[in-house]
Structures are given as C-alpha cells and as structure tokens.
Design a protein around this motif. Structure first.
Motif, PDB file in Angstrom:
ATOM      1  N   ILE A   3       0.862  -1.181   0.000  1.00 23.50           N
ATOM      2  CA  ILE A   3       0.000   0.000   0.000  1.00 23.50           C
ATOM      3  C   ILE A   3       0.900   1.234   0.000  1.00 23.50           C
ATOM      4  O   ILE A   3       2.001   1.184   0.537  1.00 23.50           O
ATOM      5  CB  ILE A   3      -0.970  -0.022   1.215  1.00 23.50           C
ATOM      6  CG1 ILE A   3      -2.021   1.072   1.127  1.00 23.50           C
ATOM      7  CG2 ILE A   3      -0.218   0.067   2.521  1.00 23.50           C
ATOM      8  CD1 ILE A   3      -3.140   0.754   0.199  1.00 23.50           C
ATOM      9  N   PHE A  18       1.115   5.619   0.533  1.00 21.19           N
ATOM     10  CA  PHE A  18       0.540   6.848   1.076  1.00 21.19           C
ATOM     11  C   PHE A  18       1.324   7.985   0.422  1.00 21.19           C
ATOM     12  O   PHE A  18       2.472   8.239   0.800  1.00 21.19           O
ATOM     13  CB  PHE A  18       0.691   6.887   2.605  1.00 21.19           C
ATOM     14  CG  PHE A  18       0.146   5.654   3.279  1.00 21.19           C
ATOM     15  CD1 PHE A  18      -1.183   5.558   3.615  1.00 21.19           C
ATOM     16  CD2 PHE A  18       0.988   4.576   3.557  1.00 21.19           C
ATOM     17  CE1 PHE A  18      -1.683   4.415   4.227  1.00 21.19           C
ATOM     18  CE2 PHE A  18       0.506   3.435   4.169  1.00 21.19           C
ATOM     19  CZ  PHE A  18      -0.832   3.347   4.506  1.00 21.19           C
ATOM     20  N   VAL A  44      -1.501   9.253   8.771  1.00 22.55           N
ATOM     21  CA  VAL A  44      -2.429   8.617   7.834  1.00 22.55           C
ATOM     22  C   VAL A  44      -2.180   7.103   7.805  1.00 22.55           C
ATOM     23  O   VAL A  44      -3.124   6.303   7.817  1.00 22.55           O
ATOM     24  CB  VAL A  44      -2.316   9.241   6.427  1.00 22.55           C
ATOM     25  CG1 VAL A  44      -3.094   8.433   5.395  1.00 22.55           C
ATOM     26  CG2 VAL A  44      -2.800  10.683   6.447  1.00 22.55           C
ATOM     27  N   ALA A  45      -0.911   6.698   7.803  1.00 16.13           N
ATOM     28  CA  ALA A  45      -0.578   5.266   7.815  1.00 16.13           C
ATOM     29  C   ALA A  45      -1.068   4.609   9.107  1.00 16.13           C
ATOM     30  O   ALA A  45      -1.594   3.487   9.083  1.00 16.13           O
ATOM     31  CB  ALA A  45       0.929   5.071   7.643  1.00 16.13           C
ATOM     32  N   ASP A  47      -3.616   5.626  11.001  1.00 21.23           N
ATOM     33  CA  ASP A  47      -5.075   5.552  10.919  1.00 21.23           C
ATOM     34  C   ASP A  47      -5.502   4.386  10.033  1.00 21.23           C
ATOM     35  O   ASP A  47      -6.445   3.653  10.357  1.00 21.23           O
ATOM     36  CB  ASP A  47      -5.661   6.862  10.388  1.00 21.23           C
ATOM     37  CG  ASP A  47      -5.529   8.011  11.372  1.00 21.23           C
ATOM     38  OD1 ASP A  47      -5.262   7.752  12.572  1.00 21.23           O
ATOM     39  OD2 ASP A  47      -5.669   9.167  10.944  1.00 21.23           O
ATOM     40  N   PHE A  48      -4.800   4.205   8.925  1.00 17.14           N
ATOM     41  CA  PHE A  48      -5.070   3.094   8.020  1.00 17.14           C
ATOM     42  C   PHE A  48      -4.862   1.759   8.749  1.00 17.14           C
ATOM     43  O   PHE A  48      -5.682   0.843   8.639  1.00 17.14           O
ATOM     44  CB  PHE A  48      -4.154   3.192   6.803  1.00 17.14           C
ATOM     45  CG  PHE A  48      -4.308   2.062   5.836  1.00 17.14           C
ATOM     46  CD1 PHE A  48      -5.292   2.094   4.856  1.00 17.14           C
ATOM     47  CD2 PHE A  48      -3.473   0.963   5.899  1.00 17.14           C
ATOM     48  CE1 PHE A  48      -5.440   1.044   3.968  1.00 17.14           C
ATOM     49  CE2 PHE A  48      -3.606  -0.092   5.011  1.00 17.14           C
ATOM     50  CZ  PHE A  48      -4.607  -0.049   4.047  1.00 17.14           C
ATOM     51  N   GLN A  68      -7.730   1.161  11.144  1.00 15.79           N
ATOM     52  CA  GLN A  68      -8.947   0.782  10.415  1.00 15.79           C
ATOM     53  C   GLN A  68      -8.891  -0.679   9.966  1.00 15.79           C
ATOM     54  O   GLN A  68      -9.927  -1.318   9.809  1.00 15.79           O
ATOM     55  CB  GLN A  68      -9.149   1.690   9.201  1.00 15.79           C
ATOM     56  CG  GLN A  68      -9.503   3.107   9.560  1.00 15.79           C
ATOM     57  CD  GLN A  68      -9.363   4.062   8.382  1.00 15.79           C
ATOM     58  OE1 GLN A  68      -9.111   3.660   7.250  1.00 15.79           O
ATOM     59  NE2 GLN A  68      -9.522   5.347   8.660  1.00 15.79           N
ATOM     60  N   ASN A  69      -7.687  -1.184   9.745  1.00 14.18           N
ATOM     61  CA  ASN A  69      -7.512  -2.567   9.323  1.00 14.18           C
ATOM     62  C   ASN A  69      -7.217  -3.499  10.497  1.00 14.18           C
ATOM     63  O   ASN A  69      -6.815  -4.642  10.291  1.00 14.18           O
ATOM     64  CB  ASN A  69      -6.418  -2.653   8.260  1.00 14.18           C
ATOM     65  CG  ASN A  69      -6.919  -2.166   6.922  1.00 14.18           C
ATOM     66  OD1 ASN A  69      -7.509  -2.929   6.163  1.00 14.18           O
ATOM     67  ND2 ASN A  69      -6.735  -0.886   6.635  1.00 14.18           N
TER      68      ASN A  69
END
Length: 155
Positions: A44, A46, A90-91, A93-94, A97-98
């Motif tokens: 992934i 960002f 952001v990473a 938070d990602f 979320q996962n």
C-alpha cells in the motif's frame, strides 16, 4: 551433498511448506495460518501530492497483522512542515482501520531515528555495521490494545 546458491521459486515454496508443516506438527500453526491477515504481503502507498507533483510518501506492506513501513520520504524543499508526521498519521489511521497491531520499520543511523521517536516509535533493536560504519535500527509503534505483550501473558 552440496549447497547450491541461486534464486529458485520452486525450492523457496517447498521450504515454506516444510516449515509450515513443522510448525503445525509442533502446535505453532495458529501463529502462521489461523491469524494470517488475508491482505498478507499486500503493498500500500501513502502519497503526498501538491497539484500533480509527488512531494513525499510512504510505501508499506501488510505483514502478520502489522504494517511494515518500507520507505518514507519527503522532498527536502518541503521538510520542516511536519509532512512526514502527517504521512505517518495517515498510515497509523489506516493500520487502525484494518485492525493491525501496529507499525514497524528500519532506519539507519544517518537517517531518521529521532524523527520516528518524536512520532511515538520505540527502538527495539539494532544491527551494528550494517553497512560497515553505520547502524540499522528496528523500530515499532504499537497501536492495538491487543499487543504481543498481552498475547504472551495469555499463553
């Protein structure tokens, strides 16, 4: 008998299967199969863009319920604006979320250990002379309450 040196996907897969079988036979398969994230190995990115110009970003890989931050970079002309911290946020938070445990990464002595520590990462190990005259640091940031320490206490 001889040891052959080469890249061989067939043999790599066979070694992987034999190790899996050994782990299963010894009651450790749950660590490597049952909990395996379906995204295991997925990459992934960002990416920080200004208009259509790439000015920074991070690449990462899902590994055993963690997010491995492979690379993080911000163009020198944009540094000092907390953009690297924003990318990490952001990473993180990602990863939350996962439902991942946390993030981990490697950084060299001449790179950004202090930056990562300011962003909540902890150094968990080092490899001196990698390469010679330098030191490689292994760092992590645990995000989940279901951390490896809690799992060890349950065993």
């Amino acid at each position: 008998m001889k040891i052959q040196i080469e890249k061989n996907d067939k043999w790599r897969d066979e070694i992987d299967q034999k190790l899996h079988d050994f782990n299963t036979k010894n009651g450790k398969s749950r660590y490597f199969t049952v909990r395996k994230n379906p995204d295991e190995g997925r990459e992934i990115g960002f990416y920080l863009l200004q208009d259509s110009l790439l000015i920074g970003g991070a690449t990462a890989i899902f590994r055993h319920d963690w997010l491995f931050v492979d690379e993080l970079f911000v163009d020198e002309s944009f540094r000092g604006q907390k953009l690297g911290s924003s990318i990490l946020t952001v990473a993180e938070d990602f990863a939350r979320q996962n439902h991942l445990v946390g993030l981990y990464l490697e950084t060299h002595e001449f790179q950004a250990r202090g930056f990562y520590e300011k962003n909540g990462f902890t150094c968990i190990g080092e490899l001196p002379d990698f390469p010679r005259g330098d030191c490689l640091f292994f760092m992590r940031k645990i995000l989940s309450q279901d951390s490896c320490q809690n799992q060890r206490e349950m065993l």
